[in-house]
Write an enzyme that holds these catalytic residues in place. Structure first.
Site, PDB file in Angstrom:
ATOM      1  N   GLU A  59       1.724  -7.730   2.431  1.00  0.00           N
ATOM      2  CA  GLU A  59       0.497  -6.943   2.351  1.00  0.00           C
ATOM      3  C   GLU A  59       0.460  -5.799   3.354  1.00  0.00           C
ATOM      4  OE1 GLU A  59       0.709 -10.221   2.705  1.00  0.00           O
ATOM      5  OE2 GLU A  59       0.076 -10.974   0.755  1.00  0.00           O
ATOM      6  N   ASP A 118      -9.633 -23.280  -4.092  1.00  0.00           N
ATOM      7  CA  ASP A 118      -8.417 -22.960  -3.342  1.00  0.00           C
ATOM      8  C   ASP A 118      -8.518 -23.310  -1.868  1.00  0.00           C
ATOM      9  OD1 ASP A 118      -7.014 -22.074  -5.503  1.00  0.00           O
ATOM     10  OD2 ASP A 118      -7.673 -20.009  -5.314  1.00  0.00           O
TER      11      ASP A 118
END
Lengths: 319, 284, 312, 278
Positions: A59, A118
């Site tokens: 990222e 998650d």
């Protein structure tokens, strides 16, 4: 395109809008970090493979590459999850996107606790606050699919960097397609006189639910969708609190640093009145169903209602 | 008396069943990467690692970090099967209030470190290995990385530092199933020659078939006997290994079709019940 | 006016706790001479690790050390200690409440000539959203030492913002410093100024000037921005009825914001937040940059007066 | 291929590099802060780039077809400012304002303030990613500009650099050239103490780059390396340039203390004499 009441993840609206924009403007390019299927940027990639770049699980690199691309005159969209854009690549956003003020639109899925199952590592609950303190950043979270489409379109015309946060899971469509949206201008959704509820993102529909219940109990709440928390729409807040004299802020985010904090800063300096902040209270959430998490972490419709009662009570005491 | 290999293979099969059951039960999760890692995890927890199930915080235990945290169901299954917590808890995966979070959390018994954000585990492992050296302790630290994770720069930061600090008590295992979320590793961001890269960073590199127990165990042994440099095992694996429709299909990185998985789960259960009493008494 | 170097105090305090506790280890990212962790490295080479320029690795590595009972002080410049490894701090350190201390010299504008890439006016906020984190912003060399000593005792992550050189000395002994509640530097009734870091000294000077004009000011040095000493803040806000905050940080998200949150919830009174008004600064001397930001004694005096006009 | 390089070219470049060194020292002296060591080690490479290799357009400084240069090791910016002033991007007198308030010459390069700076840098490790973004857009727009990125060797400690090396390979960026100013020293000491990089060529080759090793103070070798990079297709090139930190000033050479220290009056005098004399 989107029907009132339908539950649609705003990331879906983002993907669709990207394609729509891509067809009109060949200066739009998209960068992705190996989760295009999930952020929905892959839809763009399918139609415009030459303008779609998958950078892999990297990222920081993605963000700095985007900055470089933007310096060549492109309108650059960066997709990944909110945790990774705001925190993994935090310094790259600050130094290479915000400081040079390049045209990078960071559009991120999995905002707040919407990636409920998650678990904590994928739930970005600090991101809005972090982005808000970076000079030159514009920070947005649309409330539904309709406003997502409009704000993503507006983002392409906006000069400079934008951080736009999306939901993983479905949120109800609350706007019809006639509503017009401007970056930096909040939307007065419901009028009222007893209290102002300022909400953002997935919590806006919860605020509306709370308002319905409150009105049955004799409290008329004004509801504002503050989709842009930076720059903050100060005039809509002032206009409202002059009438109501009290505020409840509602966000899917830590109560420190985010919307509640922005509103507190502004009103503290300009119009001190009682404020109650609803959000995560300095804790990480956990895996579990979205609605159950809202309940457990005191961000449900009931909690908004009791927040309103608290502020109304304090207002009376003050008088 | 059955031989050790056969026994480990049975445990691995049981873990695969647990994974399928847990994820179809939770309605979300990442089966593909669990199944590719099942044999290695089995060898670690049922043979290689020195742990005390009844005392998960034992200070001298070997440490394990699942850097590819999304594959935690297979780790939870191994912990449950070793008796760290009851097998019936596996049912609670990803549910509110459960200690079995969607990604591993240090507060869960037997979990040595929080993970889930890719690329950080090897750094953490290097820290643990250094702590062991400072304290002159003999425990070893094992870190399992996914191949997609190798995209992350932080991995290379930690690769560099582990060889600089000569951490021979650290073992990295790359679950090299060649698929990541968006497709094959070659498509997304080619790792080139994995072996050449690690060698370029001065590591001892061992390449094996990550589903063959007779290759996994000797590799662990070789690593233990290597001094002054850290070792990495490049384990060639198959994503979704053991469930035919998942094998090598990147779409099964995460749960694609719950009903299909539930169906498979039932069938696995039936097959295992009939196959062997070892399984029969352990199914749920 | 006596001055001392905060980063030297940081390095020296590390040596001091290193002598007492063998579990203290220090990490640095190729800046040990600037951050003064070199002092620790000379004394305890076995417990010092230079991680190279790899901040993310350093933070996760520190979490690994902490999980084995060590007390790591991971140190690098504030911007590279807070923003570069932000997610590692969250995931590896805060979620598990690991016992990692982050030392962050060169917070604020004090690295002046190096320019905005190295200045950091967003660190406090970046850390403030993170659950389990304690954020300390000491105001002189003595309180910096107090923070290091406190952090070594405290279980859980702590971020310590350290400045560079020549900070006026406010406290004479580290044992006098109340890290968590903050410290009353001056007592008054008309207005309360909350400040930290370099600006605390300015606030005191400004309060002395105001006193001569008949305005009585409380100055409270808030070292712990998180947790914010809520009780103390509220009682002073109630007593004085007007609140000003002064800090070398963005006006968004820092001390001012933390105070605003508390005050607006518990006792809304007129407020003024003084800090860097949300811009990237420039290269220039520390003093010239403070001046541009309005972080001067004169401006504090001026703003106090205008805030008093707003008071009911 | 350039087998014989014009001798006049080399002596012209040598003259320019000397001028650069003089300016670097003077400006850091005037600012009384800054990073001379890494600026001096890069002088020949930067000179070759701006006075020979790169296509720049002074009439239209932001010409979309210009070659780009990114100084990833942003702290060495005095060398960049000097060359930009020398080329005429801004008056040479302005160099004296380095690091002062209201100056266009920031302590680290700022693309919005300084004419000729193609991208803001200063926090280490990021320049290569930015260069990749530019090179990618060059390919997308079918433009033939080239992108040059200079990394300091200490920067290779940063993970993002390796992320970028991977991406450079993936996108086959033969319009991208990385130069590693391999002076083997970083702030806290030499690379081997802080974080060893060897075998550096093996590492880079393992990431599938075209790797060229050269002497970073020898114009003949530098010019040839750039030419070779131009002839390489389908993969990016990295030039590992062996250099000496503080090159040209005897008391600064290979001294880690001169990473970030300004010379005093006396030191400046000696340094300038040495450079002019050589």
């Amino acid at each position: 395109m989107y029907k009132l009441g339908d539950s649609i993840p705003t990331r879906n609206a983002y993907g669709d809008t990207l394609v729509e924009l891509g067809r009109k403007n060949d200066q739009i390019v998209v960068f992705e970090a190996d989760i295009g299927k999930s952020t929905r940027s892959a839809i763009f990639g399918k139609e415009f493979p030459e303008r779609y770049f998958n950078i892999g699980v990297a990222e920081q690199n993605e963000m700095a590459i985007a900055a470089g691309a933007a310096s060549c005159g492109k309108i650059v969209f960066v997709s990944t999850y909110a945790v990774f854009a705001s925190m993994r690549a935090c310094e790259q956003v600050r130094t290479f996107v915000a400081y040079p003020h390049v045209n990078v639109k960071i559009c991120v899925s999995h905002g707040g606790i919407t990636p409920a199952n998650d678990g904590v590592t994928h739930q970005a609950t600090e991101d809005l606050g972090i982005m808000r303190t970076i000079p030159g950043m514009t920070v947005i979270m649309p409330a539904d699919a309709v406003s997502t489409r409009e704000l993503v379109i507006a983002a392409t015309q906006w000069d400079g960097p934008i951080y736009l946060r999306l939901t993983r899971d479905g949120v109800p469509v609350i706007y019809n397609e006639e509503t017009s949206f401007k970056i930096g201008k909040g939307i007065l959704l419901r009028e009222g006189k007893d209290i102002t509820i300022i909400a953002i993102g997935d919590m806006v529909s919860k605020a509306l639910d709370a308002r319905d219940i409150l009105s049955k109990q004799g409290i008329l709440a004004e509801v504002i969708d503050m989709h842009t928390i930076k720059p903050l729409d100060e005039s809509i807040i002032l206009d409202s609190v002059r009438k109501t004299g009290g505020v409840v802020t509602v966000e899917d985010h830590q109560v420190e640093c985010g919307l509640g904090s922005a509103v507190s800063e502004f009103l503290g300096e300009n119009y001190p009145i009682p404020i109650q902040r609803i959000g995560l209270r300095n804790t990480f959430a956990e895996s579990g169903e979205y609605e159950l998490l809202l309940k457990k972490y005191k961000m449900s419709v009931d909690d908004i209602i009791s927040g309103c009662f608290k502020v109304v009570g304090r207002k009376k005491k003050k008088r | 008396m059955i031989d050790k290999t056969k026994e480990l293979e049975r445990w691995a099969q049981l873990l695969r069943y647990d994974v399928v059951r847990m994820i179809s039960n939770a309605g979300s999760g990442h089966p593909g990467g669990c199944l590719s890692a099942a044999d290695i995890i089995t060898c670690l927890y049922f043979k290689e690692m020195n742990i005390r199930p009844e005392e998960p915080d034992w200070p001298d235990r070997d440490r394990f970090i699942l850097s590819k945290g999304h594959a935690c169901p297979v780790l939870y299954a191994a912990l449950a099967r070793r008796g760290v917590f009851p097998v019936k808890k596996l049912k609670t995966l990803r549910k509110a209030g459960s200690f079995l979070q969607g990604h591993p959390e240090i507060h869960t018994s037997g979990i040595d470190m929080t993970s889930g954000c890719l690329g950080q585990g090897l750094s953490v492992g290097a820290g643990m290995a250094v702590a062991a050296k400072i304290d002159r302790k003999f425990y070893r630290t094992y870190v399992m990385l996914g191949c997609g994770e190798m995209n992350e720069g932080q991995v290379w930061e930690s690769v560099m530092c582990a060889s600089h600090f000569k951490l021979d008590n650290l073992l990295a295992i790359v679950d090299y199933n060649r698929l990541q979320f968006d497709g094959s590793v070659d498509e997304v961001l080619s790792p080139g020659s994995m072996v050449k890269r690690w060698k370029g960073f001065n590591w001892n590199v061992i390449e094996i078939d990550g589903h063959n127990i007779n290759e996994i165990l000797p590799a662990f042994e070789k690593a233990r006997n290597t001094k002054e440099v850290p070792t990495v095992i490049i384990a060639n694996t198959i994503k979704g290994k053991g469930v035919s429709f998942m094998e090598n299909d990147y779409l099964w990185h995460s749960l694609m079709d719950r009903d299909k998985l539930a169906e498979k789960c039932k069938q696995m259960k039936k097959d295992m019940e009939n196959a062997d009493s070892f399984y029969a008494k352990r199914l749920w | 006016m006596q001055t001392a170097s905060m980063r030297s105090a940081y390095g020296e305090s590390l040596v001091e706790i290193g002598q007492k506790n063998k579990n203290v280890v220090v990490l640095d990212c190729d800046l040990s001479k600037a951050t003064k962790t070199s002092l620790f490295a000379e004394k305890f080479p076995d417990r010092f690790f230079n991680m190279g320029i790899a901040e993310q690795n350093m933070m996760s590595f520190a979490a690994g050390l902490a999980s084995c009972g060590k007390i790591p002080f991971a140190t690098t410049l504030a911007v590279f200690a807070s923003m570069r490894p932000c997610e590692q701090i969250r995931t590896s350190i805060c979620i598990g409440n690991m016992n990692v201390k982050i030392g962050a010299p060169y917070g604020g504008l004090c690295t002046g000539e190096n320019g905005p890439t190295h200045q950091c006016i967003a660190d406090i906020n970046t850390m403030r959203g993170l659950p389990n984190m304690t954020i300390l912003a000491p105001s002189d060399a003595t309180s910096c030492k107090a923070c290091v000593l406190w952090a070594a005792q405290h279980k859980g992550p702590v971020y310590i913002r350290v400045l560079r050189d020549n900070e006026p000395v406010i406290y004479s002994k580290a044992s006098e410093v109340d890290v968590l509640s903050g410290n009353r530097l001056k007592d008054g009734n008309d207005i309360v100024i909350f400040s930290n870091g370099f600006t605390s000294h300015m606030a005191v000077v400004a309060a002395d000037l105001l006193e001569k004009e008949g305005i009585s000011v409380t100055v409270h040095d808030i070292i712990s921005v998180k947790p914010i000493p809520e009780k103390a803040v509220i009682s002073m806000a109630k007593k004085c009825g007007a609140v000003m905050t002064v800090e070398e940080h963005n006006i968004y998200g820092g001390l001012g914001s933390a105070i605003a949150e508390v005050v607006s919830q518990k006792c809304p009174v007129p407020m003024k937040i003084l800090g860097v008004s949300d811009y990237f600064s420039d290269s220039g001397s520390h003093q010239s940059l403070l001046q541009r930001a309005g972080l001067t004694v004169e401006n504090i005096v001026k703003q106090t007066k205008s805030l008093l006009n707003k008071k009911e | 291929m350039v087998d014989t390089i014009n001798k006049n070219l080399v002596s012209f470049l040598e003259e320019k590099a000397t001028e650069l060194r003089i300016n670097i020292l003077k400006m850091i002296h005037a600012a009384q802060s800054g990073h001379p060591g890494g600026a001096l080690s890069a002088a020949e490479i930067i000179t070759t780039l701006y006075c020979h290799e790169m296509r720049i357009n002074l009439d239209n400084q932001r010409d979309p077809d210009r070659d780009r240069f990114i100084l990833s090791k942003g702290h060495a910016c005095p060398v960049l400012y000097s060359v930009l002033a020398m080329k005429g991007f801004f008056p040479i007198e302005e160099l004296a304002t380095l690091r002062k308030i209201n100056s266009r010459l920031q302590g680290h390069p700022d693309m919005k303030k300084t004419p000729g700076v193609d991208f803001t840098t200063g926090s280490l490790g990021n320049g290569l990613s930015i260069g990749i973004g530019m090179a990618l857009m060059g390919k997308l727009d079918k433009k033939d500009f080239r992108v040059y990125v200079m990394l300091g060797c200490g920067e290779l400690d940063e993970g993002i650099v390796w992320e970028a090396f991977m991406a450079g390979t993936k996108f086959k960026l033969d319009n991208l050239v990385v130069i590693i100013d391999y002076n083997k020293l970083q702030l806290d000491g030499d690379n081997d103490e802080v974080m060893p990089l060897e075998p550096i060529v093996d590492k880079l080759e393992a990431f599938n780059w075209n790797v060229i090793r050269t002497n970073g103070h020898d114009f003949n070798q530098i010019i040839k390396a750039f030419a070779k990079a131009r002839e390489t297709h389908n993969k990016p090139t990295v030039i590992v340039a062996d250099t000496i930190k503080g090159k040209g000033v005897s008391f600064m050479e290979n001294k880690v203390d001169w990473h970030g220290l300004a010379p005093d009056d006396e030191q400046l005098k000696i340094a300038l004499e040495e450079i002019r004399g050589s």
